[in-house]
Design a protein around this motif. Structure first.
Motif, PDB file in Angstrom:
ATOM      1  N   GLU A 374     -52.800 -16.855 -24.115  1.00 50.39           N
ATOM      2  CA  GLU A 374     -52.425 -18.122 -23.522  1.00 50.39           C
ATOM      3  C   GLU A 374     -53.566 -18.690 -22.768  1.00 50.39           C
ATOM      4  OE1 GLU A 374     -49.444 -17.032 -20.627  1.00 50.39           O
ATOM      5  OE2 GLU A 374     -47.831 -16.650 -22.555  1.00 50.39           O
ATOM      6  N   TYR A 383     -49.460 -25.202 -14.129  1.00 50.46           N
ATOM      7  CA  TYR A 383     -48.255 -24.251 -13.871  1.00 50.46           C
ATOM      8  C   TYR A 383     -47.958 -23.879 -12.550  1.00 50.46           C
ATOM      9  CZ  TYR A 383     -46.305 -20.136 -16.410  1.00 50.46           C
ATOM     10  OH  TYR A 383     -45.465 -19.370 -17.039  1.00 50.46           O
ATOM     11  N   LEU A 389     -41.088 -15.791  -9.913  1.00 45.52           N
ATOM     12  CA  LEU A 389     -39.728 -16.381 -10.138  1.00 45.52           C
ATOM     13  C   LEU A 389     -39.325 -16.227 -11.643  1.00 45.52           C
ATOM     14  CD1 LEU A 389     -41.026 -19.878  -8.858  1.00 45.52           C
ATOM     15  CD2 LEU A 389     -39.277 -18.536  -7.707  1.00 45.52           C
ATOM     16  N   PRO A 390     -37.900 -16.035 -11.653  1.00 44.43           N
ATOM     17  CA  PRO A 390     -37.250 -15.609 -12.767  1.00 44.43           C
ATOM     18  C   PRO A 390     -37.423 -16.496 -14.248  1.00 44.43           C
ATOM     19  CG  PRO A 390     -35.584 -16.163 -11.288  1.00 44.43           C
ATOM     20  CD  PRO A 390     -36.811 -16.360 -10.497  1.00 44.43           C
ATOM     21  N   ASP A 391     -37.707 -17.777 -13.913  1.00 39.02           N
ATOM     22  CA  ASP A 391     -37.774 -18.887 -14.894  1.00 39.02           C
ATOM     23  C   ASP A 391     -38.744 -19.778 -14.707  1.00 39.02           C
ATOM     24  OD1 ASP A 391     -37.166 -21.180 -16.179  1.00 39.02           O
ATOM     25  OD2 ASP A 391     -34.779 -21.011 -15.987  1.00 39.02           O
ATOM     26  N   PRO A 392     -39.477 -19.970 -15.742  1.00 35.74           N
ATOM     27  CA  PRO A 392     -40.772 -20.572 -15.669  1.00 35.74           C
ATOM     28  C   PRO A 392     -40.591 -22.341 -15.441  1.00 35.74           C
ATOM     29  CG  PRO A 392     -40.413 -20.180 -17.879  1.00 35.74           C
ATOM     30  CD  PRO A 392     -39.347 -19.480 -17.420  1.00 35.74           C
ATOM     31  N   LEU A 397     -42.008 -24.184 -19.803  1.00 32.73           N
ATOM     32  CA  LEU A 397     -41.495 -23.501 -21.031  1.00 32.73           C
ATOM     33  C   LEU A 397     -41.914 -24.167 -22.346  1.00 32.73           C
ATOM     34  CD1 LEU A 397     -40.102 -20.964 -21.926  1.00 32.73           C
ATOM     35  CD2 LEU A 397     -38.062 -22.115 -21.883  1.00 32.73           C
ATOM     36  N   LEU A 400     -45.751 -23.628 -23.046  1.00 32.71           N
ATOM     37  CA  LEU A 400     -45.975 -22.404 -23.773  1.00 32.71           C
ATOM     38  C   LEU A 400     -45.330 -22.364 -25.303  1.00 32.71           C
ATOM     39  CD1 LEU A 400     -44.737 -19.915 -20.924  1.00 32.71           C
ATOM     40  CD2 LEU A 400     -46.939 -20.404 -21.480  1.00 32.71           C
ATOM     41  N   TRP A 401     -44.420 -23.108 -25.655  1.00 33.36           N
ATOM     42  CA  TRP A 401     -44.009 -23.249 -26.875  1.00 33.36           C
ATOM     43  C   TRP A 401     -44.845 -23.997 -27.656  1.00 33.36           C
ATOM     44  CZ3 TRP A 401     -40.637 -20.598 -29.933  1.00 33.36           C
ATOM     45  CH2 TRP A 401     -39.517 -20.097 -29.150  1.00 33.36           C
ATOM     46  N   LEU A 403     -47.774 -24.704 -27.137  1.00 35.54           N
ATOM     47  CA  LEU A 403     -49.143 -23.733 -27.292  1.00 35.54           C
ATOM     48  C   LEU A 403     -49.085 -22.758 -28.400  1.00 35.54           C
ATOM     49  CD1 LEU A 403     -50.380 -23.753 -23.891  1.00 35.54           C
ATOM     50  CD2 LEU A 403     -51.747 -24.796 -25.493  1.00 35.54           C
ATOM     51  N   ASN A 404     -47.926 -21.917 -28.409  1.00 35.51           N
ATOM     52  CA  ASN A 404     -47.728 -20.824 -29.115  1.00 35.51           C
ATOM     53  C   ASN A 404     -47.641 -21.315 -30.714  1.00 35.51           C
ATOM     54  OD1 ASN A 404     -45.830 -18.551 -30.448  1.00 35.51           O
ATOM     55  ND2 ASN A 404     -46.956 -17.580 -29.021  1.00 35.51           N
ATOM     56  N   LEU A 405     -46.785 -22.380 -30.846  1.00 43.45           N
ATOM     57  CA  LEU A 405     -46.478 -22.682 -32.123  1.00 43.45           C
ATOM     58  C   LEU A 405     -47.683 -23.743 -32.775  1.00 43.45           C
ATOM     59  CD1 LEU A 405     -42.713 -22.727 -32.287  1.00 43.45           C
ATOM     60  CD2 LEU A 405     -44.240 -20.977 -33.045  1.00 43.45           C
ATOM     61  N   ARG A 418     -37.181 -25.200 -33.096  1.00 41.43           N
ATOM     62  CA  ARG A 418     -37.076 -23.952 -32.684  1.00 41.43           C
ATOM     63  C   ARG A 418     -36.896 -23.521 -31.245  1.00 41.43           C
ATOM     64  NH1 ARG A 418     -41.267 -19.302 -35.235  1.00 41.43           N
ATOM     65  NH2 ARG A 418     -40.866 -17.596 -33.430  1.00 41.43           N
TER      66      ARG A 418
ATOM     67  N   TRP B  71     -59.684 -17.229 -19.318  1.00 47.36           N
ATOM     68  CA  TRP B  71     -59.385 -16.447 -18.196  1.00 47.36           C
ATOM     69  C   TRP B  71     -60.626 -16.074 -17.430  1.00 47.36           C
ATOM     70  CZ3 TRP B  71     -54.039 -16.279 -16.009  1.00 47.36           C
ATOM     71  CH2 TRP B  71     -53.058 -16.553 -16.996  1.00 47.36           C
ATOM     72  N   ARG B 135     -42.824 -11.940  -4.945  1.00 51.08           N
ATOM     73  CA  ARG B 135     -43.653 -13.075  -5.174  1.00 51.08           C
ATOM     74  C   ARG B 135     -45.032 -12.776  -5.245  1.00 51.08           C
ATOM     75  NH1 ARG B 135     -39.426 -14.351  -6.442  1.00 51.08           N
ATOM     76  NH2 ARG B 135     -37.917 -15.846  -5.645  1.00 51.08           N
ATOM     77  N   ARG B 272     -42.893 -13.133 -33.077  1.00 51.89           N
ATOM     78  CA  ARG B 272     -42.972 -14.377 -33.252  1.00 51.89           C
ATOM     79  C   ARG B 272     -42.642 -14.698 -34.764  1.00 51.89           C
ATOM     80  NH1 ARG B 272     -47.567 -17.588 -35.012  1.00 51.89           N
ATOM     81  NH2 ARG B 272     -47.713 -19.663 -34.077  1.00 51.89           N
ATOM     82  N   PRO B 300     -42.020 -17.643 -26.084  1.00 56.46           N
ATOM     83  CA  PRO B 300     -43.203 -17.543 -25.587  1.00 56.46           C
ATOM     84  C   PRO B 300     -43.242 -17.480 -23.926  1.00 56.46           C
ATOM     85  CG  PRO B 300     -42.903 -19.972 -25.633  1.00 56.46           C
ATOM     86  CD  PRO B 300     -41.688 -19.304 -26.097  1.00 56.46           C
ATOM     87  N   TYR B 301     -42.141 -16.750 -23.453  1.00 56.13           N
ATOM     88  CA  TYR B 301     -42.197 -16.602 -21.949  1.00 56.13           C
ATOM     89  C   TYR B 301     -41.609 -14.933 -22.105  1.00 56.13           C
ATOM     90  CZ  TYR B 301     -41.364 -16.737 -17.169  1.00 56.13           C
ATOM     91  OH  TYR B 301     -41.487 -16.330 -15.605  1.00 56.13           O
ATOM     92  N   GLN B 307     -48.917 -12.593 -24.929  1.00 57.18           N
ATOM     93  CA  GLN B 307     -50.349 -12.453 -25.505  1.00 57.18           C
ATOM     94  C   GLN B 307     -50.513 -11.964 -27.069  1.00 57.18           C
ATOM     95  OE1 GLN B 307     -51.664 -14.391 -23.342  1.00 57.18           O
ATOM     96  NE2 GLN B 307     -50.096 -14.073 -21.644  1.00 57.18           N
ATOM     97  N   PRO B 311     -50.856 -17.692 -31.075  1.00 53.84           N
ATOM     98  CA  PRO B 311     -51.334 -18.081 -32.615  1.00 53.84           C
ATOM     99  C   PRO B 311     -52.556 -17.329 -33.118  1.00 53.84           C
ATOM    100  CG  PRO B 311     -51.278 -19.943 -31.022  1.00 53.84           C
ATOM    101  CD  PRO B 311     -50.904 -18.776 -30.362  1.00 53.84           C
ATOM    102  N   GLY B 326     -35.083 -11.279 -15.767  1.00 52.32           N
ATOM    103  CA  GLY B 326     -34.424 -12.349 -15.176  1.00 52.32           C
ATOM    104  C   GLY B 326     -32.748 -12.368 -15.431  1.00 52.32           C
ATOM    105  N   TYR B 331     -33.407  -8.169 -10.405  1.00 52.91           N
ATOM    106  CA  TYR B 331     -34.735  -8.537 -11.065  1.00 52.91           C
ATOM    107  C   TYR B 331     -35.558  -9.099 -10.182  1.00 52.91           C
ATOM    108  CZ  TYR B 331     -38.188 -10.915 -13.979  1.00 52.91           C
ATOM    109  OH  TYR B 331     -39.498 -11.219 -14.381  1.00 52.91           O
TER     110      TYR B 331
END
Lengths: 446, 446, 446
Positions: A374, A383, A389-392, A397, A400-401, A403-405, A418, B71, B135, B272, B300-301, B307, B311, B326, B331
């Motif tokens: 990433e 970001y 936190l449990p949820d981005p 999200l 991230l999708w 970027l990933n696809l 998707r 990074w 956190r 993926r 992607p989360y 990582q 892609p 989560g 959690y």
């Protein structure tokens, strides 16, 4: 800014006064309703003239007798009056009262005959005794009247006088089209039949919706070229295809529009292939609407999708209706009148088509410029600062999708499907990432 | 004998004292629990040291400030003490009592401030008033305390003294890995994050299970090379991928391990691609377990599968958890403690991973040497003497399946899936048929 | 006229006197029932002789000791008498009363022994105490008797005399086949095992149905060549494949027939590939029957589909049964007698096979000669004159489907499947359109 281009369409849609648009579409349908249309003739031309007062339409014609593929353009039909007088001389059926009273394309007749002989020329709906059916006989020379079954039941024996003052003569087949050029020559086709007399849902509803859509797209930035066809059913589509045979390869997506004014759920009839991009796009939009809808496989019966999907063309054209032809009781009867179509349903259909166009316009393929692991979204302010936190969150999200696809093999629509995210969010996210140079278009655009 | 090679693994698994293994894994988690880990620093190193006393780990490091793809390795964080004193001078929050009390990677602070000013630096869980949240703020320089909501509610107005005696200074990012070479260089990757302080299921559970698995595989005959990674989450995976970019092509199968100590059902998060061999293998094993389990598509989360599945790498890596991140209330809170993870659940996770390794090791493609009609199994003593019985028996049926599908296009896993037979039975059957020269490997093995 | 060719088969089927056909098939089964068949020997030859009186069969043989792939043709088995006398000298089991009393292929024996010693040679069904099981020992030299469990329970202690007057000597393996040549050399194979003694459903039912089918096909115009095999199970199929190894490439479709006389629903066991044309054809016909039926994946256990689907042949051969082997309680027992098979079930099986043959014969690919837009069916008298009706009618719809999909990539079966129309209607529609020169065959036929 890159976001502005597709954003304009979204702004047009979100800025739309739906109530006003619904009223305006219903008014257009009301203006067209009294005209006696057919596949040729003055009524068709009057209809195209009315549309032409709203849009800069090109008019086209083919002469009677011309060959179009396996067909011959029929003589032009025009009608002045038609009636039946009963034995007492009273007009018991009168075309002046309703266009549907005459079988469309009836040959002229003026004769006296018994009720029994007349009955062979009468068409009624025994199950719907107060509705007038719609019947045609374009290619078989005959004549007939359509009337309410209850009225036919009341006819008394005796000698009747029938008159149809119509002409079938050399003339022309007319149609109109509007081309809105875009950045590319790739085309999106919207096709409506304009030949039905005094039937509101089938198909004044779609003439009105297509007109409203075209007016909005005139003012939108367009990647694609948009072509709107207002044509007589079957023979008009055939004539258009014959005249444009060398051009249809440019059609990337097509929608036949019909029956868009009733309050029923949307029904997408897929292209012959069943998995063309337009099928995916419309089904994605309908799925995202959160309402009841249905997709059906192609069948070779229906409206002009029959011709566009004939094996020699096999165009990527499906059909959007609300309740499909033949599946609402008022279909092809006098009950398909202006009360069947609703301003809000028309506005809703317009909105749905705008959403479809937004996906067509906005879908493209990007490449992640930092494909290995990433990218660090946080140092770009993209970001949340606090971790654990449990949820981005939906926006992170979506980033991230995308970027990933974005590997060159997935379009934004693929990603939205998707990830089960709204197309808007995915497209806006892509624009944001592109602005941060984390995405670039997969290939230069024309 | 051919059977002995993969049989060893089966023997290791069936010879495992699950109760003892569960206890030993829970003891390792208990030893690691008090350490204040982060993505860098002394706590991380102490953790890797503890694992290194059980396994011959290689240690690696990257200096602060080094670039790894998009990074930068952050400064190293170390903390000595941290507390809040209330207006009466009493320590109302003290890092010495729980590692989670300090936002991980807090910058140093020593100040006096009002309760109102302090509240902007306090994190609580109003819905879980007796739990301390976890956190972090790795990349935004800030400081904060996490505490029970009930305790925060009781804070009285007045001047508070806060102190975080931490350093953010040039240092290094550490990780450890273990490579167990096999007959081929093709690799199987197990990756665990080792950066969470005082959280048991997330992720001491997986450190313990991976350590136990590695200890067992040390003594097994191995066709594949096995690589175990104990790394800080995200930045550690990115650093490892940056350092091993030329090597990752050897990874044939990979599993990110996390949350393997709670009693919930197993959850496989697919790669993926969704249909890589590891996806089929793990799902086959879970399906055969006869217990509740779930497979989910890639998103992607999550953990470091993000990582590995970026892609630019697109590695065949999925993720095995019990209850996913989560999705259990404890959690990322102080309630994810040693009571949440159970020795029997840890042992069960170890058993499941051993079964996965057995399929990875045992799967291969054979050719039937007598492909035309069935060979005569009876004269080789491989088939029941008496005919006419309604059912051939499981062992004979397995022979018929292996012979029928060993055409070079089906592996033993394919056969087990299609025949719905346990992998063990299929593999043992293949070995028996190979011993009778009715099968031979489809291609010479390296 | 083109329609007449496949129409003949339809006429044969519709002209069939099902009651008479059912009776005739049951009579053939009744004639064959008393014969003691085995995989070799006089009983098998007597059976083939009886079939040869109805069909012009070719007879084939392979000598004992010959190698056929991995197998050796066993010695020929013949039996004259066999019995057990109890301590009082009474015949308590007598082969003269039922062929199943002797383990098929028993070696000769004449001996005295205690009841305990005898019990090792007795086979019973404790759960079905009044039925005699069917057991064989073709390839292990042993002897045994099968009897009702109730009778075995009543045997008193003491010395028993057993005699099996059988021979195992050089001889031959026999089979019969019928080839009905067609316009092409492409073959359709029907294969029945003919080796079971005094078992009606398994498999006199199929010998009777296959014989009736062959008699009807003798008089039909045939595009394909039809081959009927009447062979001993397993070794017969292996011997036939060994003798015809160079010829099997001509087999386009194959059906193993068995258990076709019970009243259970049809069960299609698919070919190994699972999606060969014969799988689609049979499943289409069964689906169209409107009755309960089932399709199952291939398994390597069962009848001779095992050999045809071995990986070295992988022929497109599935298996049609009603209730499959092993799934009805009477299977391989004396209760599988003439009362289990019903004339109407036999006739129904014959009818179903005729429908399968009709699709095999009638399926082909056409090209629409007017592929751009629909042709004008109306001026050819092929379409209703009156327009506007909500439904085009089944025949018009069939025309539209055939025209739309006749693009060289869809056969008539593809069209019937997609349009969910009966094959007959599609085939007749195609013939009509071909007569109007709107279709032509996609490629010249041989």
């Amino acid at each position: 800014m890159t976001m502005s281009e597709p954003g304009e369409l979204g702004a047009i849609r979100s800025g739309l006064d739906r109530a006003a648009a619904g009223r305006e579409m219903h008014e257009l349908a009301s203006e067209l309703y009294p005209i006696c249309r057919s596949i040729t003739g003055a009524g068709l031309r009057a209809t195209l003239d009315a549309l032409g007062r709203r849009l800069p339409l090109e008019r086209h014609r083919v002469e009677s007798g011309a060959r179009v593929f396996d067909w011959t353009i029929p003589p032009e039909w025009n009608i002045r009056e038609a009636w039946i007088r009963d034995p007492r001389g009273e007009k018991v059926v009168d075309f002046a009262h309703h266009n549907l009273h005459v079988v469309n394309y009836s040959v002229p007749v003026h004769a006296r005959m018994s009720l029994d002989a007349l009955r062979g020329h009468l068409h009624t709906l025994p199950d719907r005794p107060h509705w007038i059916p719609y019947r045609t006989s374009y290619y078989q020379p005959t004549w007939g009247f359509c009337l309410e079954h209850a009225r036919a039941e009341r006819l008394v024996p005796g000698e009747y006088e029938v008159k149809i003052d119509a002409t079938l003569a050399d003339g022309q087949l007319d149609w109109a089209e509007l081309v809105l050029p875009g950045e590319t020559r790739d085309e999106v086709l919207f096709s409506c039949h304009a030949c039905h007399p005094s039937l509101a849902n089938d198909n004044l509803s779609s003439l009105a919706v297509a007109t409203a859509l075209a007016k909005l797209l005139q003012h939108a930035r367009r990647r694609y070229t948009y072509r709107f066809l207002f044509i007589p059913g079957t023979i008009g589509a055939i004539a258009w295809l014959a005249a444009n045979e060398q051009r249809v390869h440019a059609i990337r997506h097509g929608l036949v529009l019909a029956c868009l004014g009733d309050p029923g759920p949307f029904t997408w009839k897929r292209s012959r292939g069943g998995d063309r991009p337009i099928d995916r796009i419309v089904e994605f939009v309908l799925r995202g609407s959160g309402r009841k809808w249905e997709a059906r496989p192609f069948t070779p019966y229906g409206y002009d999708e029959r011709q566009y999907n004939s094996p020699g063309f096999d165009l990527p054209v499906g059909r959007l209706t609300r309740t499909p032809n033949g599946e609402y009781p008022e279909y092809h009867t006098s009950a398909d009148d202006l009360s069947l179509i609703r301003p809000d349903a028309l506005a809703d259909s317009l909105d749905m088509l705008l959403r479809v166009v937004e996906v067509i316009e906005g879908d493209r393929v990007y490449l992640n410029t930092q494909p290995k692991c990433e990218p660090q979204l946080g140092r770009r302010g993209l970001y949340g600062a606090l971790g654990g936190l449990p949820d981005p969150g939906a926006r992170s999200l979506a980033m991230l999708w995308v970027l990933n696809l974005s590997d060159g093999r997935h379009s934004l629509l693929d990603i939205a499907e998707r990830a089960e995210l709204p197309f808007d969010l995915v497209r806006e996210t892509a624009a944001l990432l592109e602005a941060h140079e984390l995405l670039r278009p997969a290939a230069p655009e024309a």
